[in-house]
Write an enzyme that holds these catalytic residues in place. Sequence first.
Site, PDB file in Angstrom:
ATOM      1  N   HIS A 146      -1.232  -6.029   5.447  1.00 57.36           N
ATOM      2  CA  HIS A 146      -0.686  -6.908   6.478  1.00 57.36           C
ATOM      3  C   HIS A 146      -1.655  -7.128   7.635  1.00 57.36           C
ATOM      4  O   HIS A 146      -1.496  -8.068   8.406  1.00 57.36           O
ATOM      5  CB  HIS A 146       0.687  -6.427   6.967  1.00 57.36           C
ATOM      6  CG  HIS A 146       0.651  -5.164   7.750  1.00 57.36           C
ATOM      7  ND1 HIS A 146       0.689  -3.926   7.174  1.00 57.36           N
ATOM      8  CD2 HIS A 146       0.572  -4.952   9.077  1.00 57.36           C
ATOM      9  CE1 HIS A 146       0.644  -3.015   8.111  1.00 57.36           C
ATOM     10  NE2 HIS A 146       0.574  -3.596   9.277  1.00 57.36           N
ATOM     11  N   GLU A 186      -2.539   4.690  17.254  1.00 59.59           N
ATOM     12  CA  GLU A 186      -1.080   4.678  17.367  1.00 59.59           C
ATOM     13  C   GLU A 186      -0.653   5.771  18.343  1.00 59.59           C
ATOM     14  O   GLU A 186      -1.270   6.840  18.368  1.00 59.59           O
ATOM     15  CB  GLU A 186      -0.438   4.966  16.014  1.00 59.59           C
ATOM     16  CG  GLU A 186      -0.723   3.917  14.958  1.00 59.59           C
ATOM     17  CD  GLU A 186      -0.139   4.331  13.624  1.00 59.59           C
ATOM     18  OE1 GLU A 186       0.970   3.900  13.313  1.00 59.59           O
ATOM     19  OE2 GLU A 186      -0.788   5.110  12.905  1.00 59.59           O
ATOM     20  N   LYS A 243       0.861  -1.181   0.000  1.00 61.19           N
ATOM     21  CA  LYS A 243       0.000   0.000   0.000  1.00 61.19           C
ATOM     22  C   LYS A 243       0.903   1.239   0.000  1.00 61.19           C
ATOM     23  O   LYS A 243       2.063   1.125   0.425  1.00 61.19           O
ATOM     24  CB  LYS A 243      -0.904   0.001   1.218  1.00 61.19           C
ATOM     25  CG  LYS A 243      -0.111   0.276   2.506  1.00 61.19           C
ATOM     26  CD  LYS A 243      -0.921   0.867   3.593  1.00 61.19           C
ATOM     27  CE  LYS A 243      -0.048   1.585   4.579  1.00 61.19           C
ATOM     28  NZ  LYS A 243      -0.598   1.938   5.832  1.00 61.19           N
ATOM     29  N   HIS A 282      -6.674  -0.861   5.462  1.00 62.46           N
ATOM     30  CA  HIS A 282      -6.707  -1.800   6.593  1.00 62.46           C
ATOM     31  C   HIS A 282      -8.082  -1.872   7.266  1.00 62.46           C
ATOM     32  O   HIS A 282      -8.605  -2.942   7.534  1.00 62.46           O
ATOM     33  CB  HIS A 282      -5.706  -1.381   7.676  1.00 62.46           C
ATOM     34  CG  HIS A 282      -4.302  -1.258   7.182  1.00 62.46           C
ATOM     35  ND1 HIS A 282      -3.701  -2.214   6.414  1.00 62.46           N
ATOM     36  CD2 HIS A 282      -3.377  -0.292   7.349  1.00 62.46           C
ATOM     37  CE1 HIS A 282      -2.467  -1.843   6.142  1.00 62.46           C
ATOM     38  NE2 HIS A 282      -2.246  -0.675   6.691  1.00 62.46           N
ATOM     39  N   LYS A 325      -2.760 -10.888  10.341  1.00 67.22           N
ATOM     40  CA  LYS A 325      -2.713 -10.962  11.806  1.00 67.22           C
ATOM     41  C   LYS A 325      -3.561 -12.121  12.309  1.00 67.22           C
ATOM     42  O   LYS A 325      -4.637 -12.402  11.768  1.00 67.22           O
ATOM     43  CB  LYS A 325      -3.208  -9.644  12.407  1.00 67.22           C
ATOM     44  CG  LYS A 325      -2.203  -8.522  12.204  1.00 67.22           C
ATOM     45  CD  LYS A 325      -2.661  -7.256  12.872  1.00 67.22           C
ATOM     46  CE  LYS A 325      -1.663  -6.138  12.626  1.00 67.22           C
ATOM     47  NZ  LYS A 325      -0.438  -6.269  13.409  1.00 67.22           N
TER      48      LYS A 325
END
Length: 487
Positions: free
Chosen positions: A175, A213, A145, A237, A179
């Site tokens: 990604h 984050e 991405k 995501h 997970k």
Amino acid sequence: MTVTSQPVESFDLVIFGGTGDLAVRKLLPALFHRFLDGQIPASSRIIGTAREALDDEGYRTQLREALAGSGDDTRLEPFLQQVHYRPLDARKPEGWADFAALVGEQPDHVRVFYLSTSPELFVDICARLGEYALNEGASRVVMEKPIGRDLTSANQINDAVGRVFSESQTYRIDHYLGKETVQNLLALRFGNALFEPLWNAGHIDHVQITVAETLGVGHRAAYYDRAGALRDMLQNHMLQLLCMVAMEPPSSLSPDAVRDEKLKVLNSLLPIEGSQVAQYTVRGQYRAGVADGASVPGYLDELGDAKSNTETFVALKAEIGNWRWAGVPFYLRTGKRLPHRVSEIVVAFKPVPHSIFGTATGPLAQNRLVLRLQPDEGVKLWLTIKHPGPGGLRLRHVPLDMSFAEAFGVQQRDAYERLLLDVVRGNPTLFMRRDEVEAAWRWADPILEAWAAGGESPRPYAAGSWGPSAAVALIERDGRTWNEESD
Ligand code: NAP
């Protein structure tokens, strides 16, 4: 517990941008860990490329330092012997013939070309790979991405890559899909009879997805400023996570069965357009504050541009227009410089229709299924139970708590470990198909356009807070709250 790994064929994995942050911090450690687990056959090669003038040994020296302490150091040398380097400029012809000769030495190998560079280079790199016929045979290309910054630019990239690699050779990585918790969502939903009958608007009140984050933009400020939270996190995501929650049961785990169902969800997202954008979305930008116990500067100072209108936070309310989900809000929020690093999906069930416990116990809390993706992957199911002991019937809201690390005693693996080997095995189930990327942009574009047309600055929020107060108002005006555990 014995964990068995599926064997993989011998392969050559080329990393364009092999000296970059993603390659050194994520891809090579992931490959080293797979090597330690015996999943990199001895004749396989990892070939880094970038413009920097290095030879094999120079690249290994860089990696020796970067990988030290990330696994069994005594096995680092044998791993590095499988690593090579070729200097290449994606935009210049020099060096490509030598590179093609190196890759061509092992024609029977699966070939993976990982594009870990800025997307502007994807087109040039793929054109060169085509020129040297390196797209033939068991060749695959992996795209990082961001795939474009809107539908038009995504189409340009996909068209250009598609001229050289077929769709079945193309792996668009997200990604988050690698997970454990995300794959566990499949296991929970479709491996248990318990949840699926309740998994609909009749029983689910709302869904929340938070990706928070604590870090600021740091040295990636210039890249980030061209993207912003919606393009960087939400369009890819978070919409993929939403799809995994909301999709219909696929008939199997075959790549197209899963991706067909995700695509239907993306196509069913109700548009947020024009004046609805102000009502259903909140954008924010962090100011100076305190993060991880230290004073930190604001976004504009980090960027060195006092005028940037780029959002570092977005919260929005999405809805899916189909029979299963009509009327169930999906609240999504993501941002930088928030109080904790946490990614989680919260499925909040409707309250019981009638309480038999009288007023003394107060209102009954909702059942919530909380799937935590990071930092400690696991699942919690919040239930109401009786507080043990005499003294009347007192109710407690407690979680059935399963931390994967504790339950299975296995170290968490980075998502890239699984995804890289899925590419080698030729399994694209956890990768995005072109039509998914397009559908996601088709939904996101009107939001971006309305923000640009409105010209309003993002709302400021202090670093270390949960974003602008309007993000709290967005959910509270519907009589709901963000999951307190994450806050
Ligand atoms: P980066 O640190 O800036 O690395 C870029 C790499 O590309 C370097 O190895 C650079 O080496 C090489 N490069 C630049 N220009 C080149 C050219 N003309 N020809 C050949 N190689 C060239 O970037 P990154 O953070 O690793 O990110 C790579 C991609 O992954 C980006 O698309 C990014 O958005 C995406 N991504 C990154 C992360 C992350 O955590 N970093 C996460 C998700 C997605 P030379 O300058 O020596 O050529």
